[in-house]
Design an enzyme around this catalytic site. Structure first.
Site, short mmCIF file in Angstrom:
data_model
loop_
_atom_site.label_atom_id
_atom_site.label_comp_id
_atom_site.label_asym_id
_atom_site.label_seq_id
_atom_site.Cartn_x
_atom_site.Cartn_y
_atom_site.Cartn_z
N GLY A 1 0.96 -1.35 0.24
CA GLY A 1 -0.07 0.19 -0.09
C GLY A 1 0.90 1.46 -0.02
O GLY A 1 0.29 2.36 -0.43
N MET A 2 2.19 1.03 0.50
CA MET A 2 2.99 2.48 0.73
C MET A 2 3.84 2.41 -0.42
O MET A 2 4.51 3.60 -0.60
CB MET A 2 3.82 2.40 1.99
N ASP B 1 -2.18 -2.67 11.03
CA ASP B 1 -2.59 -3.50 9.91
C ASP B 1 -2.20 -5.08 10.02
O ASP B 1 -1.44 -5.32 9.06
CB ASP B 1 -2.14 -2.94 8.63
#
Length: 602
Positions: A35-36, A147
């Site tokens: 996601g990053m 997460d």
């Protein structure tokens, strides 16, 4: 290891546009995309292998993200390496900010369960202890993971390793990634309090404990404890239903159920989890076997118990932690937004008294649950363009009239293998070939354009998708005579093509016998329901299983076509443009795509 070889099956070669160095580190392969950003395998000057996560471009230009990234990295570096991947270095001020962590050569828990099924008793206890050990170390350093999920647990030799702790908050709070109606996490492992309609209280380590329960349940049963047909339905189950723990038994089942309590005040702490797991009161034989098979696990657990816990610095109470109108969950490749209805205004969590046992959390109620999925690209990738010319050959097979839809598509609930919003460069990138007068570019969608009739493929991901796959993408026909072209099981210049035109949908075989042509296998007439041009759009679904493909339009089954080439199995999924039959050579022809997702077909 042979000099120059890459360790582990998960390591892929660098792509053409990948950097070869980052700071003082030599990049030697790709470990994945998150996601990053993109995760690379790298070597230090001394030859030590490390994992380097390079932040994606849109985040790199966000000053707020850099500030939060710097702060969270500093906190994460205080976490002792007890069943965690140690944070080694970071440069938040680099042109492409990056984070360097210990390289762990092992599969993720998700990969192991997907490939082999639920874990054996000893291995399950090893994972339960290892993840509880990691959370004890993480929480003891004042960090909240945010997460925790099976893809963030690596099964390394010696002991499990938890990765990506503490960094999600930098993404969650930055203006470039989330709006005031979003939050970062993975729905299946998110605690009920994260869906609160008015989150006055900051997130606490109890949310990670809830995720621990979900991870252990998944490892032991092969499914998440609140499994449902859609993310909103899953959120509703998390809020209102007891967990499904069939497949777990005995004290471990009780401990998982305890961790999954709705009220965060009633869950054990990570340290309490660890104490119970290694005290021998759960399943002594399984615990002993877990320690015997993983020599580093016992030492890490004992050391983590010795850590003096500190109260985590409260997370900023952000407006991103609210239901209306969206809930965001991201995994390695994406951010997913799912609108769900807001709970009534009077369901706000009650204040917590000081007495731990007497505290209760007022659970919000969901009034209605409906599905839409918006997929945000999350990686920095430059892909190689594959292009070739083609024309239909032979007479079209008999047209199949569109049947009255009796079958509707069932969208998987697990995270997609590949997904991209296609609203900016990410997995798909802009490309242009002047000699072909064709290009792919972004204008809040992936636009494929040809000035003349023909075929053109946009530059997309190099991932080899299994033969049995499920793809969904939204397409829009911007000009008359244009057709959206979706290639699957594509290998080089050979593959199947689904062509979506105004009046018909075709399934074809591209480049059969190496002649560069597209042979139509089956035609589906849209009859009295043509697609129409922009701004109208259509959601196309393709599900391939064995020797057939199911074609869906806006969730309704259009029909099934045979896949005649057995040699075509796994391959790439590509997007592009083609033209309808008998159109003028001079265009332009243009189509637009948004929100593509690809799963393995069940």
């Amino acid at each position: 290891m042979v000099d120059g070889a890459l360790p582990g099956e998960r390591t892929q070669p660098l792509r053409k546009a990948d950097p070869r160095t980052l700071g003082d580190y030599e990049l030697v392969g790709r470990l994945g995309e998150g996601g990053m950003g993109t995760v690379y395998l790298a070597r230090t000057g001394g030859g030590v292998l490390v994992a380097v996560k390079m932040v994606r471009a849109d985040l790199a230009h966000d000053d707020e993200f850099r500030r939060r990234f710097r702060s969270e990295v500093n906190r994460a570096r205080q976490v002792p390496p007890f069943c965690t991947a140690e944070v080694i270095d970071a440069d938040p001020d680099h042109e492409s900010p990056y984070l360097v962590v210990e390289y762990v050569d092992g599969p993720t828990l998700a990969e192991v369960v997907e490939q082999r099924g639920p874990l054996t008793s000893a291995n399950l206890h090893g994972v339960a202890i290892g993840v509880a050990t990691a959370l004890t170390a993480i929480h003891g350093a004042g960090v909240i993971h945010r997460d925790l999920k099976p893809r963030n647990v690596l099964l390394a030799p010696g002991s499990p390793k938890v990765i990506d702790f503490g960094i999600a908050r930098a993404m969650e709070a930055t203006s470039a990634n989330t709006r005031t109606d979003q939050m970062v996490g993975t729905v299946a492992y998110m605690a009920p309090e994260r869906f609160a309609s008015d989150a006055d209280e900051p997130l606490t380590p109890a949310a990670d404990v809830f995720a621990w329960g979900g991870v252990v349940a998944y490892a032991g049963t092969g499914h998440t404890p609140f499994y449902a047909d859609s993310p909103p339905a899953m959120a509703a189950r998390i809020l209102t239903q007891p967990p499904k723990l069939d497949g777990l038994s005995g004290p471990l089942r009780d401990l998982v159920a305890h961790a999954l309590e709705k009220d965060p005040a009633n869950r054990p702490s990570s340290r309490e989890l660890l104490d119970l797991l290694i005290s021998g009161k759960q399943r002594p034989a399984a615990t002993a076997a877990a320690f015997a098979d993983q020599p580093d696990l016992r030492a890490a657990a004992v050391e983590a118990q010795a850590v003096t816990g500190v109260a985590p610095e409260p997370s900023v109470s952000l407006p991103t932690l609210s239901i209306p109108p969206g809930l965001v969950g991201y995994d390695e490749n994406s951010i997913v937004t799912v609108p769900i209805s807001a709970p009534p205004a009077n369901t706000r969590p009650a204040p917590r008294p000081v007495d731990r046992q007497g505290r209760r959390w007022a659970m919000p109620a969901l009034v209605a649950v409906f599905v839409t999925a918006l997929v945000a690209g999350a990686v920095l990738v430059a892909m190689e363009l594959r292009k070739d010319d083609g024309r239909d050959v032979g007479a079209a097979p008999p047209t199949s009239p569109a049947p009255t839809p009796l079958v509707t598509i069932s969208t998987p609930t697990e995270p997609p293998r590949v997904q991209d919003t296609l609203r900016r460069p990410a997995l798909w990138t802009a490309t242009e070939y002047a000699e072909e007068t064709a290009k792919c570019y972004f204008a809040d969608a992936l636009i494929a354009r040809r000035e003349r009739a023909g075929v053109f493929k946009c530059s997309g991901p190099l991932d080899e998708i299994p033969a049995d796959m499920h793809v969904e993408v939204t397409a829009r026909l911007n000009t008359t005579g244009s057709c959206a072209a979706i290639w699957f099981r594509n290998n080089g210049k050979v593959g199947y093509q689904a062509r979506v035109c105004e009046k018909d949908i075709y399934i074809g075989l591209h480049n059969r016998d190496g002649d560069g042509k597209i042979k139509v296998i089956k035609t589906f007439s849209l009859g009295d329901s043509p697609l129409g041009l922009a701004p109208a759009a259509v959601r196309i679904g393709l599900i391939t299983r064995g020797e057939s493909v199911e074609v869906y339009r806006d969730g309704a089954l259009i029909g099934t076509a045979p896949l005649t080439e057995r040699r075509l199995q796994e391959g790439r999924v590509l997007l592009g443009i083609y033209n309808a039959r008998d159109v003028p050579d001079i265009g332009p022809y243009e189509v637009a795509y948004t929100d593509v997702k690809i799963w393995d077909a069940k």
